[in-house]
Design a protein around this motif. Structure first.
Motif, PDB file in Angstrom:
ATOM      1  N   SER A  32      -0.257  49.791 -57.632  1.00  0.00           N
ATOM      2  CA  SER A  32       0.384  48.963 -58.664  1.00  0.00           C
ATOM      3  C   SER A  32       0.888  47.649 -58.079  1.00  0.00           C
ATOM      4  O   SER A  32       0.814  46.609 -58.721  1.00  0.00           O
ATOM      5  CB  SER A  32       1.517  49.725 -59.356  1.00  0.00           C
ATOM      6  N   ARG A  33       1.361  47.680 -56.843  1.00  0.00           N
ATOM      7  CA  ARG A  33       1.863  46.466 -56.185  1.00  0.00           C
ATOM      8  C   ARG A  33       0.737  45.522 -55.771  1.00  0.00           C
ATOM      9  O   ARG A  33       0.962  44.330 -55.620  1.00  0.00           O
ATOM     10  CB  ARG A  33       2.678  46.843 -54.958  1.00  0.00           C
ATOM     11  N   ARG A  34      -0.470  46.055 -55.578  1.00  0.00           N
ATOM     12  CA  ARG A  34      -1.595  45.228 -55.118  1.00  0.00           C
ATOM     13  C   ARG A  34      -2.408  44.627 -56.255  1.00  0.00           C
ATOM     14  O   ARG A  34      -3.288  43.806 -56.006  1.00  0.00           O
ATOM     15  CB  ARG A  34      -2.516  46.046 -54.241  1.00  0.00           C
ATOM     16  N   LEU A  35      -2.140  45.028 -57.476  1.00  0.00           N
ATOM     17  CA  LEU A  35      -2.858  44.426 -58.601  1.00  0.00           C
ATOM     18  C   LEU A  35      -2.451  42.969 -58.737  1.00  0.00           C
ATOM     19  O   LEU A  35      -1.301  42.604 -58.470  1.00  0.00           O
ATOM     20  CB  LEU A  35      -2.536  45.167 -59.901  1.00  0.00           C
ATOM     21  N   SER A  36      -3.377  42.147 -59.194  1.00  0.00           N
ATOM     22  CA  SER A  36      -3.100  40.734 -59.420  1.00  0.00           C
ATOM     23  C   SER A  36      -3.122  40.451 -60.911  1.00  0.00           C
ATOM     24  O   SER A  36      -3.931  41.035 -61.639  1.00  0.00           O
ATOM     25  CB  SER A  36      -4.167  39.870 -58.741  1.00  0.00           C
ATOM     26  N   ALA A  37      -2.256  39.554 -61.348  1.00  0.00           N
ATOM     27  CA  ALA A  37      -2.256  39.148 -62.750  1.00  0.00           C
ATOM     28  C   ALA A  37      -3.629  38.600 -63.109  1.00  0.00           C
ATOM     29  O   ALA A  37      -4.218  37.830 -62.350  1.00  0.00           O
ATOM     30  CB  ALA A  37      -1.177  38.099 -62.997  1.00  0.00           C
ATOM     31  N   GLY A  38      -4.177  39.058 -64.221  1.00  0.00           N
ATOM     32  CA  GLY A  38      -5.474  38.591 -64.671  1.00  0.00           C
ATOM     33  C   GLY A  38      -6.648  39.387 -64.115  1.00  0.00           C
ATOM     34  O   GLY A  38      -7.769  39.242 -64.572  1.00  0.00           O
ATOM     35  N   GLU A  39      -6.392  40.231 -63.134  1.00  0.00           N
ATOM     36  CA  GLU A  39      -7.455  41.051 -62.547  1.00  0.00           C
ATOM     37  C   GLU A  39      -8.005  42.049 -63.570  1.00  0.00           C
ATOM     38  O   GLU A  39      -9.191  42.367 -63.568  1.00  0.00           O
ATOM     39  CB  GLU A  39      -6.880  41.799 -61.341  1.00  0.00           C
ATOM     40  N   ILE A  40      -7.126  42.526 -64.441  1.00  0.00           N
ATOM     41  CA  ILE A  40      -7.497  43.461 -65.496  1.00  0.00           C
ATOM     42  C   ILE A  40      -7.181  42.795 -66.829  1.00  0.00           C
ATOM     43  O   ILE A  40      -6.043  42.362 -67.051  1.00  0.00           O
ATOM     44  CB  ILE A  40      -6.721  44.782 -65.339  1.00  0.00           C
ATOM     45  N   PRO A  41      -8.177  42.678 -67.705  1.00  0.00           N
ATOM     46  CA  PRO A  41      -7.939  42.019 -69.000  1.00  0.00           C
ATOM     47  C   PRO A  41      -6.737  42.635 -69.723  1.00  0.00           C
ATOM     48  O   PRO A  41      -6.607  43.858 -69.811  1.00  0.00           O
ATOM     49  CB  PRO A  41      -9.242  42.273 -69.764  1.00  0.00           C
ATOM     50  N   GLY A  42      -5.854  41.771 -70.202  1.00  0.00           N
ATOM     51  CA  GLY A  42      -4.664  42.214 -70.921  1.00  0.00           C
ATOM     52  C   GLY A  42      -3.466  42.480 -70.027  1.00  0.00           C
ATOM     53  O   GLY A  42      -2.389  42.794 -70.511  1.00  0.00           O
ATOM     54  N   ILE A  43      -3.633  42.380 -68.715  1.00  0.00           N
ATOM     55  CA  ILE A  43      -2.518  42.606 -67.787  1.00  0.00           C
ATOM     56  C   ILE A  43      -2.215  41.291 -67.074  1.00  0.00           C
ATOM     57  O   ILE A  43      -2.785  40.975 -66.033  1.00  0.00           O
ATOM     58  CB  ILE A  43      -2.843  43.714 -66.763  1.00  0.00           C
ATOM     59  N   GLY A  44      -1.340  40.523 -67.683  1.00  0.00           N
ATOM     60  CA  GLY A  44      -0.909  39.260 -67.092  1.00  0.00           C
ATOM     61  C   GLY A  44       0.313  39.480 -66.210  1.00  0.00           C
ATOM     62  O   GLY A  44       0.690  40.612 -65.903  1.00  0.00           O
ATOM     63  N   GLU A  45       0.954  38.396 -65.821  1.00  0.00           N
ATOM     64  CA  GLU A  45       2.096  38.479 -64.898  1.00  0.00           C
ATOM     65  C   GLU A  45       3.241  39.335 -65.436  1.00  0.00           C
ATOM     66  O   GLU A  45       3.788  40.161 -64.714  1.00  0.00           O
ATOM     67  CB  GLU A  45       2.604  37.073 -64.572  1.00  0.00           C
ATOM     68  N   LYS A  46       3.613  39.144 -66.706  1.00  0.00           N
ATOM     69  CA  LYS A  46       4.746  39.893 -67.264  1.00  0.00           C
ATOM     70  C   LYS A  46       4.437  41.381 -67.374  1.00  0.00           C
ATOM     71  O   LYS A  46       5.247  42.220 -67.004  1.00  0.00           O
ATOM     72  CB  LYS A  46       5.134  39.335 -68.627  1.00  0.00           C
ATOM     73  N   ARG A  47       3.254  41.718 -67.888  1.00  0.00           N
ATOM     74  CA  ARG A  47       2.877  43.133 -68.016  1.00  0.00           C
ATOM     75  C   ARG A  47       2.735  43.777 -66.647  1.00  0.00           C
ATOM     76  O   ARG A  47       3.104  44.924 -66.453  1.00  0.00           O
ATOM     77  CB  ARG A  47       1.571  43.288 -68.804  1.00  0.00           C
ATOM     78  N   LEU A  48       2.205  43.043 -65.695  1.00  0.00           N
ATOM     79  CA  LEU A  48       2.055  43.573 -64.340  1.00  0.00           C
ATOM     80  C   LEU A  48       3.423  43.851 -63.726  1.00  0.00           C
ATOM     81  O   LEU A  48       3.650  44.905 -63.132  1.00  0.00           O
ATOM     82  CB  LEU A  48       1.261  42.603 -63.467  1.00  0.00           C
ATOM     83  N   ALA A  49       4.361  42.934 -63.896  1.00  0.00           N
ATOM     84  CA  ALA A  49       5.714  43.128 -63.367  1.00  0.00           C
ATOM     85  C   ALA A  49       6.373  44.349 -64.011  1.00  0.00           C
ATOM     86  O   ALA A  49       7.030  45.146 -63.327  1.00  0.00           O
ATOM     87  CB  ALA A  49       6.564  41.880 -63.603  1.00  0.00           C
ATOM     88  N   ARG A  50       6.170  44.539 -65.323  1.00  0.00           N
ATOM     89  CA  ARG A  50       6.734  45.709 -66.008  1.00  0.00           C
ATOM     90  C   ARG A  50       6.061  47.002 -65.532  1.00  0.00           C
ATOM     91  O   ARG A  50       6.713  48.031 -65.407  1.00  0.00           O
ATOM     92  CB  ARG A  50       6.613  45.560 -67.521  1.00  0.00           C
ATOM     93  N   LEU A  51       4.760  46.949 -65.281  1.00  0.00           N
ATOM     94  CA  LEU A  51       4.035  48.114 -64.781  1.00  0.00           C
ATOM     95  C   LEU A  51       4.610  48.554 -63.436  1.00  0.00           C
ATOM     96  O   LEU A  51       4.958  49.714 -63.249  1.00  0.00           O
ATOM     97  CB  LEU A  51       2.541  47.786 -64.630  1.00  0.00           C
ATOM     98  N   VAL A  52       4.729  47.619 -62.509  1.00  0.00           N
ATOM     99  CA  VAL A  52       5.257  47.930 -61.181  1.00  0.00           C
ATOM    100  C   VAL A  52       6.691  48.442 -61.283  1.00  0.00           C
ATOM    101  O   VAL A  52       7.051  49.460 -60.679  1.00  0.00           O
ATOM    102  CB  VAL A  52       5.172  46.693 -60.249  1.00  0.00           C
ATOM    103  N   GLN A  53       7.512  47.776 -62.085  1.00  0.00           N
ATOM    104  CA  GLN A  53       8.910  48.178 -62.224  1.00  0.00           C
ATOM    105  C   GLN A  53       9.027  49.588 -62.788  1.00  0.00           C
ATOM    106  O   GLN A  53       9.779  50.414 -62.270  1.00  0.00           O
ATOM    107  CB  GLN A  53       9.658  47.194 -63.123  1.00  0.00           C
ATOM    108  N   ALA A  54       8.282  49.890 -63.838  1.00  0.00           N
ATOM    109  CA  ALA A  54       8.349  51.217 -64.453  1.00  0.00           C
ATOM    110  C   ALA A  54       7.930  52.304 -63.470  1.00  0.00           C
ATOM    111  O   ALA A  54       8.554  53.369 -63.396  1.00  0.00           O
ATOM    112  CB  ALA A  54       7.471  51.266 -65.696  1.00  0.00           C
TER     113      ALA A  54
END
Length: 94
Positions: A32-54
Motif C-alpha cells: 500500500s505504501r509503494r503504490l503511486s497516485a495514478g498507477e491504478i485508475p480511480g486511485i489518485g493522491e487523496k484515495r491513496l493516502a486514505r488507503l494507506v491510512q486505513a
C-alpha cells in the motif's frame, strides 16, 4: 525476508507488484505504501493516502490477510475500496 507478489483485482483491472517483507501482513502494508497516485485508475493522491491510512490504522483487523484454504503461502485480503487482494509468497530463487 521473503518476496511477496501482491495482486489486486479492482474495478475490472488486475494490478500486480512485488515487495520484500517478513510476513504477508507486512507485505500488504508495504504494498500500500509503494503504490503511486495514478498507477491504478480511480486511485489518485487523496484515495491513496486514505488507503494507506486505513490499512495502517487497523493492520491486524478488517484488512488483515487470511490464509487461503488448501494452499500454501497464499492469502487474501480486502481494501477500503473493495476488490480482492491476493498475496503470494513467491520463491524467486533460481
Amino acid at each position: 525476508m521473503s518476496t511477496y507478489t501482491i495482486i489486486w483485482e479492482y474495478q475490472g483491472g488486475t494490478y500486480m507488484k512485488q515487495v520484500r517483507a517478513r510476513t504477508a501482513l507486512v507485505a500488504l502494508l508495504a504494498w500500500s505504501r509503494r503504490l503511486s497516485a495514478g498507477e491504478i485508475p480511480g486511485i489518485g493522491e487523496k484515495r491513496l493516502a486514505r488507503l494507506v491510512q486505513a490499512m495502517e490504522e487497523d493492520p491486524a483487523g478488517l484488512f488483515s490477510p487470511v490464509a487461503l484454504t488448501g494452499l500454501k503461502s497464499a492469502w487474501c485480503a480486502s481494501t477500503p475500496y473493495g476488490g480482492l487482494v491476493n498475496i503470494v509468497k513467491t520463491d524467486v530463487s533460481r
